[in-house]
Write a protein that holds these residues in place. Structure first.
Motif, PDB file in Angstrom:
ATOM      1  N   GLN A  42      41.437  28.217  32.275  1.00 53.94           N
ATOM      2  CA  GLN A  42      39.991  28.258  32.093  1.00 53.94           C
ATOM      3  C   GLN A  42      39.420  29.579  32.613  1.00 53.94           C
ATOM      4  OE1 GLN A  42      39.399  25.917  29.705  1.00 53.94           O
ATOM      5  NE2 GLN A  42      37.390  25.789  30.622  1.00 53.94           N
ATOM      6  N   TYR A  43      39.952  30.001  33.760  1.00 52.42           N
ATOM      7  CA  TYR A  43      39.478  31.248  34.344  1.00 52.42           C
ATOM      8  C   TYR A  43      39.797  32.428  33.425  1.00 52.42           C
ATOM      9  CZ  TYR A  43      38.901  35.193  37.477  1.00 52.42           C
ATOM     10  OH  TYR A  43      38.507  36.373  38.032  1.00 52.42           O
ATOM     11  N   ALA A  44      40.995  32.385  32.851  1.00 52.62           N
ATOM     12  CA  ALA A  44      41.390  33.454  31.937  1.00 52.62           C
ATOM     13  C   ALA A  44      40.472  33.491  30.722  1.00 52.62           C
ATOM     14  CB  ALA A  44      42.841  33.253  31.500  1.00 52.62           C
ATOM     15  N   ILE A  45      40.147  32.304  30.214  1.00 50.14           N
ATOM     16  CA  ILE A  45      39.283  32.230  29.043  1.00 50.14           C
ATOM     17  C   ILE A  45      37.897  32.780  29.380  1.00 50.14           C
ATOM     18  CG2 ILE A  45      38.085  30.605  27.522  1.00 50.14           C
ATOM     19  CD1 ILE A  45      40.711  28.885  27.722  1.00 50.14           C
ATOM     20  N   GLN A  46      37.401  32.375  30.551  1.00 51.19           N
ATOM     21  CA  GLN A  46      36.067  32.846  30.941  1.00 51.19           C
ATOM     22  C   GLN A  46      36.005  34.354  31.105  1.00 51.19           C
ATOM     23  OE1 GLN A  46      35.361  30.432  34.408  1.00 51.19           O
ATOM     24  NE2 GLN A  46      35.196  28.613  33.120  1.00 51.19           N
ATOM     25  N   THR A  47      37.079  34.947  31.595  1.00 50.55           N
ATOM     26  CA  THR A  47      37.043  36.382  31.830  1.00 50.55           C
ATOM     27  C   THR A  47      37.626  37.164  30.655  1.00 50.55           C
ATOM     28  OG1 THR A  47      39.190  36.273  32.924  1.00 50.55           O
ATOM     29  CG2 THR A  47      37.258  36.130  34.326  1.00 50.55           C
ATOM     30  N   GLY A  48      38.130  36.447  29.648  1.00 50.28           N
ATOM     31  CA  GLY A  48      38.653  37.100  28.464  1.00 50.28           C
ATOM     32  C   GLY A  48      39.945  37.859  28.700  1.00 50.28           C
ATOM     33  N   GLN A  49      40.649  37.494  29.750  1.00 49.67           N
ATOM     34  CA  GLN A  49      41.920  38.180  30.019  1.00 49.67           C
ATOM     35  C   GLN A  49      43.073  37.218  29.788  1.00 49.67           C
ATOM     36  OE1 GLN A  49      40.475  39.189  33.994  1.00 49.67           O
ATOM     37  NE2 GLN A  49      41.371  41.191  33.644  1.00 49.67           N
ATOM     38  N   HIS A  50      44.243  37.761  29.615  1.00 49.48           N
ATOM     39  CA  HIS A  50      45.409  36.921  29.408  1.00 49.48           C
ATOM     40  C   HIS A  50      45.739  36.163  30.694  1.00 49.48           C
ATOM     41  CE1 HIS A  50      49.480  35.673  28.379  1.00 49.48           C
ATOM     42  NE2 HIS A  50      49.141  35.890  27.121  1.00 49.48           N
ATOM     43  N   PRO A  51      46.073  34.873  30.569  1.00 49.35           N
ATOM     44  CA  PRO A  51      46.326  34.092  31.783  1.00 49.35           C
ATOM     45  C   PRO A  51      47.436  34.664  32.662  1.00 49.35           C
ATOM     46  CG  PRO A  51      46.709  32.773  29.787  1.00 49.35           C
ATOM     47  CD  PRO A  51      46.061  34.032  29.366  1.00 49.35           C
ATOM     48  N   GLU A  52      48.394  35.299  32.038  1.00 50.56           N
ATOM     49  CA  GLU A  52      49.478  35.852  32.836  1.00 50.56           C
ATOM     50  C   GLU A  52      48.951  36.933  33.783  1.00 50.56           C
ATOM     51  OE1 GLU A  52      52.886  36.792  30.543  1.00 50.56           O
ATOM     52  OE2 GLU A  52      53.998  37.512  32.288  1.00 50.56           O
ATOM     53  N   LEU A  53      48.010  37.695  33.253  1.00 59.21           N
ATOM     54  CA  LEU A  53      47.435  38.782  34.038  1.00 59.21           C
ATOM     55  C   LEU A  53      46.516  38.247  35.143  1.00 59.21           C
ATOM     56  CD1 LEU A  53      47.234  41.950  33.934  1.00 59.21           C
ATOM     57  CD2 LEU A  53      45.011  41.563  32.845  1.00 59.21           C
ATOM     58  N   THR A  54      45.625  37.330  34.758  1.00 57.65           N
ATOM     59  CA  THR A  54      44.692  36.797  35.760  1.00 57.65           C
ATOM     60  C   THR A  54      45.456  36.060  36.851  1.00 57.65           C
ATOM     61  OG1 THR A  54      44.391  34.779  34.483  1.00 57.65           O
ATOM     62  CG2 THR A  54      42.800  36.515  34.126  1.00 57.65           C
TER      63      THR A  54
END
Length: 938
Positions: free
Chosen positions: A87-99
């Motif tokens: 969810q955090y990755a989606i909110q920030t528009g970054q790939h989950p692996e990176l976040t």
RNA sequence: GCUCGAGUGGUGGAAUUGGUAGACACGUUGGACUUAAAAUCCAAUGACCAUUGCGGUCGUGCGGGUUCAAGUCCCGCCUCGAGUACCA
């Protein structure tokens, strides 16, 4: 030289890292002790002061156990797969692996600053292929197993196949899907391979099936029951509806009874055990079969009150039931279909809101009462749940309030089978009370208990039913239509799942461009272009190569968040093992978690699923114990204290808290950093904080603007987050640690309040001064005074007892008393101050190290095993000293035990009331305080 | 509705499990040190009455009960929190 906490803390954190001070060994002559924290989800917001509470408590205990001479395993890791990270990755528009990576780095930085004694060489991350390889491996074990009810344990599916080949499934007692039909050995052997696979899927401990699921469109995934709170998703609070989908499930129901029984063997909070018991929801009753008039079909119902069988006047089915469509008559079809349609569209939340309204439709069909052969009308109604029992109930309106209400509402006859009871207003649902049955054939004149036994016996003899135990616990749905999770290691051949071989694990999560969830439930892995399995090459290949002969599509759903967390605690024992999820030696040495700390919000999720996997892996002989956590403590949440300003409706005028009485005001949350310890607002800072306040005019009271306060969950959106880094900066990590513990009992939820922190901080400064009486370090080697010895020994006793009971707040009080007394005594003797440093070391971790070094030691105080923590020493030193009073009776309670008979007599003679009470008897023990007798025993 | 848990000073919270209620800390007030502030130290601090001297009365959500003795045990209420929610 003052107490320079910033310098000291940095120095020792560096020292521990460099010297690997907290590295635990898997080989040791010492007894082992395993202290575990529930590992965090690395969310984007970072840690707030609430997060470390449990970690501090467990760290104190781990450090204490090291001093006591244990080989302590105290690891930490990250639950980095799952909804929160994604969810955090989606909110920030970054790939989950990176976040996930950056979030973990931030968490680590914050954790390090607090001075935890984690063995970071054992860190695990559930999203690492090295780790989830074994999560996938456990999945395969479940796939290759079934639950044998006779042996009451899981067994390899191959042994089930053997039985099928010899005897069919007629004599097999195994946990399976409700739809399984009986077959003989001949029939089995005559089946095609894919038919056999289909049948086996009904027995496997993880299986795929078309089931009714909780669908959350906003999150684009289905949710387990424990992920839904009050009818909406736990995460985000989005609506949830029912939907039929093909899903992987875990047959946790097979373990219901053992999960229930196992609770008796663990030292967990009673409230948490109770939650699990309720969730498992065992009920004892009977199954009864009702033939349907004019059909082949039989209606099977579960009831906890078979004794009321003669009171049945109708049946109710869940609208979702397949059978409904078959038995509905032509005249009723339209209304039945309409009803089914309307219930299917309702969201969970609507359903819950409308619990009170009664609805239902007659199907036109009749069942035959198995004992009286009377015709019983069959209704459908949404008060009957498809997922519980058989989704059908025998309705006894005289004995069940819901049936009663339903009958009254639709004018269905009510038959009273309870003698001498009044059911004109409500059903008679009591089980006790001496009420006898009437109009009940062979049960007439019996009470509840006898009737139960007799009717079940009758049902079984006549083959119309049997005694049954039912559980509320439903199988756990295991597929998620999300990207950020463990891939399920299967491919599909002829529409049936085929597991990968163990040697092909890990099946790595493919890179995709678009990992966002979809509204229609199509998994994001559908976007992967490289997601097919080539059985000849034995590797993942491009989708274009799919030919359904040698190359097959891979599963696109991923595992839920709870998969990795269901076994991670064993990986810490042997984190780098490439050939097993944990080696046998490591598992046998560490065995289980001795102390587990975490929040109670995981009661019916993680803490139940992990017990299930544990029992399964135990059955297969991979683990040495059946329950993995001996003792569990729930730490309470630290809540935030939000600050409010009050805007006069429709104006730019803000009223101070004391002036809002009778005014039309609108409370607005403001950042708590704009408010001082006395709740006074920095008005200028507020104006600059957000544009909406730029034009604000403040109406003050006593020259200041006072804000309102409200206790709620700490969260960024509520502007009430207190950051531990800031506390460490201002007061030091040792102050933070001690203050969090001093706040109150760990189990209790409590609001964070920085106001009290100065007390703990000045305690640490006072402690520092004890060792630096004239600004420089100085201790004396003289013999200590009796007074100082007494203070030290009392403190040792109290502190040890309190740590053992996890009563850290009172423990810190004891330290404060100790240091105050020693200061007053001007104590500077090494023989007092040295043990004190050790005693303090689990709490004020950095300060203790620094003092220890100044005392002339070259090792770390954290690794010191010292006799003050040994019981032998404790008993000797803990004798209470007499306390003198200036009254006639100068005794402590302990001393009063040693009163001579003569003294006792004197005391008694001095008190009239006591003489009266004793009536000439001689007491064994008299407890006295100045001027009063407070206890007489004997 | 059901199942747990909790109600103690202005505040966070103690109370050896039936034995001097309010430890420890915050806050408040007064004092010492200081040109001043910070820091530090000392004293007071449940309420009410008395105070030149002792002291006294009431007090652990409410109402009863058991006991020489109840914050603690029993019965009946009230309030708050958590979990669960048509589970047949």
């Amino acid at each position: 030289m003052g107490y320079n906490f910033l310098e000291i803390e940095e120095k020792w954190q560096g020292y521990w890292a460099k010297n690997k001070t907290f590295h635990a060994k898997n080989e040791s002559q010492l007894p082992k002790y395993y202290v575990l924290d529930m590992f965090p989800y690395p969310s984007g917001a970072g840690l707030h002061v609430g997060h470390p509470l449990g970690y501090i408590a467990s760290d104190i205990y781990a450090r204490y156990k090291r001093h006591k001479g244990f080989n302590v395993l105290h690891p930490q890791g990250y639950d980095s797969f799952g909804l929160p990270a994604e969810q955090y990755a989606i909110q920030t528009g970054q790939h989950p692996e990176l976040t996930t990576k950056t979030n973990i780095a931030r968490y680590r930085e914050q954790l390090d600053r607090i001075g935890f004694s984690f063995d970071w060489s054992r860190e695990v991350r559930t999203s690492n292929p090295d780790f989830y390889r074994w999560t996938q491996w456990i999945f395969l074990q479940l796939f290759h197993s079934y639950y044998d009810k006779t042996a009451d344990k899981a067994k390899p599916i191959s042994s089930l196949v053997e039985q099928f080949e010899q005897n069919g499934n007629l004599s097999v007692k195994a946990e399976c899907a409700a739809t399984v039909t009986p077959f003989t050995a001949e029939e089995w052997n005559g089946c095609t391979t894919s038919k056999k696979e289909e049948i086996l899927l009904d027995y496997r401990l993880t299986y795929i099936s078309e089931t009714e699921v909780n669908w959350c469109a906003e999150l684009g995934t289905i949710l387990a029951n424990d992920e839904i709170v009050n009818g909406v998703s736990e995460r985000g609070g989005y609506p949830v509806t029912k939907k039929k989908m093909k899903q992987w499930s875990m047959r946790i129901g097979a373990y219901a009874e053992r999960l229930l029984q196992g609770l008796a063997t663990v030292d967990w909070p009673e409230s948490l055990k109770e939650m699990q018991r309720n969730w498992i929801g065992k009920s004892i009753g009977a199954s009864v079969r009702f033939p349907v008039e004019g059909h082949q079909a039989t209606l099977e119902v579960f009831t906890t009150r078979p004794d009321t069988l003669f009171g049945v006047t109708f049946m109710t089915l869940a609208p979702e039931l397949e059978l409904v469509k078959k038995i509905t008559t032509a005249e009723q079809k339209a209304s039945v279909d309409a009803y089914i349609e309307s219930t299917a569209q309702r969201s969970e939340r609507d359903r819950m809101a409308n619990v009170k309204t009664i609805s239902g439709v007659f199907t036109g069909a009749y069942a035959l009462h198995p004992l009286t052969q009377e015709r019983v009308p069959i209704w459908i109604g949404d008060y009957v749940l498809a997922g519980y029992g058989t989704g059908a109930v025998m309705a006894v309106p005289c004995g069940d309030q819901r049936d009663y209400d339903f009958a009254k509402h639709f004018d269905i006859p009510i038959k009273n089978i309870f003698a001498e009871t009044d059911i004109s207003e409500a059903a008679y649902a009591e089980k006790s009370g001496g009420v006898k049955l009437q109009d009940s054939g062979f049960l007439n004149g019996l009470e509840y208990k006898e009737a139960m036994t007799k009717v079940i016996q009758h049902l079984e003899e006549n083959n119309i039913g049997q005694g049954t135990i039912n559980y509320r616990l439903r199988d756990a749905i295991f597929s998620r239509q999300r990207y950020w999770g463990e891939p399920i290691p299967v491919y599909y051949q002829n529409g049936l799942p085929v597991p990968l071989d163990e040697k092909h694990l890990p099946l790595e999560l493919p890179k995709v461009e678009n990992y966002l969830p979809t509204q229609d439930g199509a998994p994001p892995l559908g976007n992967a272009t490289h997601w097919a399995w080539d059985v000849e090459e034995e590797k993942v290949v491009d989708n274009k190569q799919i030919n359904h002969e040698t190359v097959f599509p891979l599963e696109m759903n991923t595992m839920p968040g709870w998969a990795g967390s269901s076994w991670y605690f064993y990986r810490y024992m042997d984190p780098h093992n490439a050939t097993a999820f944990v080696s046998k030696e490591a598992a046998d040495y560490w065995k289980e978690v001795d102390l587990y700390l975490g929040g109670s919000e995981h009661a019916t999720g993680h803490l139940l699923y992990s017990r299930f996997w544990q029992k399964f892996l135990f059955d297969l002989g991979h683990l040495p114990v059946e329950e993995y956590a001996k003792k569990l403590i729930n730490q309470g949440m630290i809540l935030g204290s939000s600050a409010f300003v009050y805007r006069k409706a429709g104006t730019q005028e803000y009223l101070s808290k004391g002036l809002i009485e009778g005014e039309q005001v609108e409370p607005i949350r403001v950042d708590i950093s704009l408010v001082n310890l006395s709740d006074e607002l920095d008005c200028e800072a507020l104006k600059k904080w957000q544009p909406q306040f730029a034009e604000a005019r403040f109406v003050l009271e006593d020259g200041v603007y006072k804000v309102g306060r409200e206790v709620e969950k700490m969260s960024k959106s509520k502007y009430n987050v207190v950051n531990p880094d800031q506390i460490c900066e201002d007061y030091g990590a040792d102050t933070l640690r001690m203050y969090e513990m001093f706040l109150g009992p760990i189990e209790q939820a409590k609001p964070w309040n920085t106001a009290g922190i100065s007390g703990v901080h000045s305690f640490l400064k006072k402690t520092w001064r004890l060792y630096h009486p004239n600004e420089t370090f100085s201790v004396s080697d003289d013999a200590p005074s009796a007074e100082s010895l007494k203070t030290l020994h009392q403190t040792i006793k109290k502190v040890t007892e309190d740590i053992e009971q996890f009563s850290f707040n009172t423990c810190i009080s004891a330290f404060m008393i100790c240091v105050n007394e020693l200061s007053a005594q001007k104590c500077n003797q090494r023989s007092i101050l040295e043990p004190l440093a050790i005693l303090l070391s689990p709490f004020a971790v950095h300060l203790a190290e620094e003092l220890w070094e100044r005392l002339g030691h070259s090792d770390s105080v954290s690794t010191v095993s010292y006799p003050i923590f040994e019981e032998k020493y404790l008993v000797e030193s803990s004798k209470n000293y007499p306390v003198s009073f200036n009254g006639k009776m100068r005794f402590t309670r302990e001393l009063s035990l040693e009163l001579s008979p003569k003294e006792i007599e004197e005391i008694i003679l001095a008190d009239e009331q006591t003489q009266k009470h004793l009536q000439g008897r001689t007491p064994k023990k008299v407890i006295v305080v100045p001027g009063k007798i407070i206890n007489i025993v004997g």
